[in-house]
Scaffold this motif. Structure first.
Motif, mmCIF file in Angstrom:
data_model
loop_
_atom_site.group_PDB
_atom_site.id
_atom_site.type_symbol
_atom_site.label_atom_id
_atom_site.label_comp_id
_atom_site.label_asym_id
_atom_site.label_seq_id
_atom_site.Cartn_x
_atom_site.Cartn_y
_atom_site.Cartn_z
ATOM 1 N N CYS A 1 0.864 -1.182 0.000
ATOM 2 C CA CYS A 1 0.000 0.000 0.000
ATOM 3 C C CYS A 1 0.898 1.229 0.000
ATOM 4 O O CYS A 1 1.715 1.419 0.902
ATOM 5 C CB CYS A 1 -0.897 0.005 1.242
ATOM 6 N N ARG B 1 -6.126 -5.428 -3.460
ATOM 7 C CA ARG B 1 -7.186 -4.740 -4.193
ATOM 8 C C ARG B 1 -8.153 -4.163 -3.167
ATOM 9 O O ARG B 1 -8.497 -4.818 -2.185
ATOM 10 C CB ARG B 1 -7.924 -5.691 -5.129
ATOM 11 N N SER B 2 -8.601 -2.932 -3.403
ATOM 12 C CA SER B 2 -9.464 -2.276 -2.415
ATOM 13 C C SER B 2 -10.697 -1.663 -3.046
ATOM 14 O O SER B 2 -11.197 -0.642 -2.584
ATOM 15 C CB SER B 2 -8.677 -1.186 -1.677
ATOM 16 N N TRP B 3 -11.206 -2.283 -4.110
ATOM 17 C CA TRP B 3 -12.339 -1.678 -4.823
ATOM 18 C C TRP B 3 -13.518 -1.409 -3.908
ATOM 19 O O TRP B 3 -14.280 -0.456 -4.098
ATOM 20 C CB TRP B 3 -12.774 -2.588 -5.969
ATOM 21 N N THR C 1 -12.187 1.857 -2.031
ATOM 22 C CA THR C 1 -11.355 2.848 -2.715
ATOM 23 C C THR C 1 -11.907 4.257 -2.543
ATOM 24 O O THR C 1 -11.151 5.214 -2.326
ATOM 25 C CB THR C 1 -11.253 2.508 -4.220
ATOM 26 N N TRP C 2 -13.193 4.385 -2.624
ATOM 27 C CA TRP C 2 -13.830 5.698 -2.509
ATOM 28 C C TRP C 2 -13.566 6.348 -1.155
ATOM 29 O O TRP C 2 -13.573 7.588 -1.021
ATOM 30 C CB TRP C 2 -15.348 5.557 -2.708
ATOM 31 N N TRP D 1 -9.420 -3.266 4.673
ATOM 32 C CA TRP D 1 -9.650 -4.120 3.511
ATOM 33 C C TRP D 1 -8.657 -5.287 3.557
ATOM 34 O O TRP D 1 -7.672 -5.262 4.279
ATOM 35 C CB TRP D 1 -9.523 -3.333 2.213
#
Length: 302
Positions: free
Chosen positions: A180, A199-201, A204-205, A232
């Motif tokens: 990260c 992955r942090s979909w 992410t926001w 996450w």
């Protein structure tokens, strides 16, 4: 042992203690726990210690490095000895080491599949300011705030999918399988194993105005400027904090064990989540005593 600093590693195979006078004592039943007499005689004026799973590296005050333990895991650095001059920092994966020199170059040794071979990116490893290791890959932060990676692609050694985003990087963090990068803008760029925080979909926001990042073996937790926490990665390792999210306000610090997180919130109270056996939950009596806490640390016994 009062006044000494100890360094240990994942397999509980050995320990190395750095004394205040700069000498080192090593012990343990498995590989890495014992120095050869010749190596022990060199362990004077030591500045810091670093460990892989089966080997140790000692950084001396004169910028040279002494290694011992399993040769294939970084215990033998003889083939790069001439390059290990004016070293200022050492990082490790589970079976390899990377040393940062005063002029910003990087020297690697150990298992090539765990980052011990950096020849593919060596021309890019210039003006490096910081190193970070996952379980089997390395990431280097350069002076121009870009990032170079190598080692196991599945553990973050391949950052090509996010290469264009890795600009203006401020900090690098890692767990066993992912990295990260915190940007100066407060955002984050994440890569590595998707199941382990690469992955942090889902969040992410929310990764904006990030102030601190902590990790367990397979998850991350980020403290935002507003005192909230975003998590996450593998949910059983702390990647899912939904059950305690209502308590995670005005967070001051987060620390991770192998499979759980502990956060200090307003008033010095402690909130935990993740695997119960790794500290992810504490009984009522313990919880009642966790008041006026100003810092927390964790064991990472693999």
């Amino acid at each position: 042992m009062a006044g000494e600093c100890e360094a240990n590693r994942r397999q509980m195979g050995g320990f190395a203690a750095l004394r205040m006078d700069g000498t080192v004592e090593s012990w343990g039943r498995q590989i890495g726990g014992n120095c050869l007499p010749m190596q022990l005689s060199q362990l004077k004026k030591v500045k810091s210690l670093c460990a892989s799973d089966y080997a140790f590296a000692a950084l001396k005050e004169d910028g040279t490095v002494v290694t011992w333990g399993n040769a294939a895991s970084g215990g033998d650095s003889s083939w790069v000895k001439e390059q290990l001059q004016e070293v200022v920092d050492i990082s490790s994966t589970s079976r390899a080491f990377a040393a940062l020199t005063r002029d910003g170059h990087v020297v690697t040794w150990g298992d090539r599949d765990f980052g011990g071979d950096s020849r593919a990116v060596q021309t890019q490893l210039e003006q490096v300011t910081a190193l970070c290791g996952s379980g089997s890959a390395f990431a280097a932060l350069r002076k121009d705030r870009s990032v170079v990676t190598w080692g196991d692609p599945k553990a973050g050694g391949d950052s090509s999918l996010v290469e264009m985003q890795l600009q203006d990087v401020y900090q690098l963090h890692s767990n066993e399988k992912a990295f990260c990068a915190v940007l100066h803008s407060g955002g984050c760029v994440i890569w590595g194993d998707p199941l382990c925080g690469g992955r942090s979909w889902r969040v992410t926001w929310a990764l904006k105005d990030v102030q601190q990042v902590a990790s367990t073996a397979f998850a991350f937790a980020a403290i935002l400027q507003n005192g909230q926490v975003v998590t996450w990665g593998e949910k059983h390792c702390g990647g899912d904090s939904s059950s305690v999210q209502h308590l995670l306000k005005e967070v001051q610090q987060v620390r991770g064990s192998r499979q759980a997180f502990a956060a200090i919130v307003a008033g010095g109270k402690v909130v935990t989540w993740g695997h119960p056996n790794a500290g992810g939950s504490c009984d009522y009596n313990v919880a009642q005593q966790l008041q006026n806490v100003h810092s927390v640390d964790a064991l990472n016994v693999y």
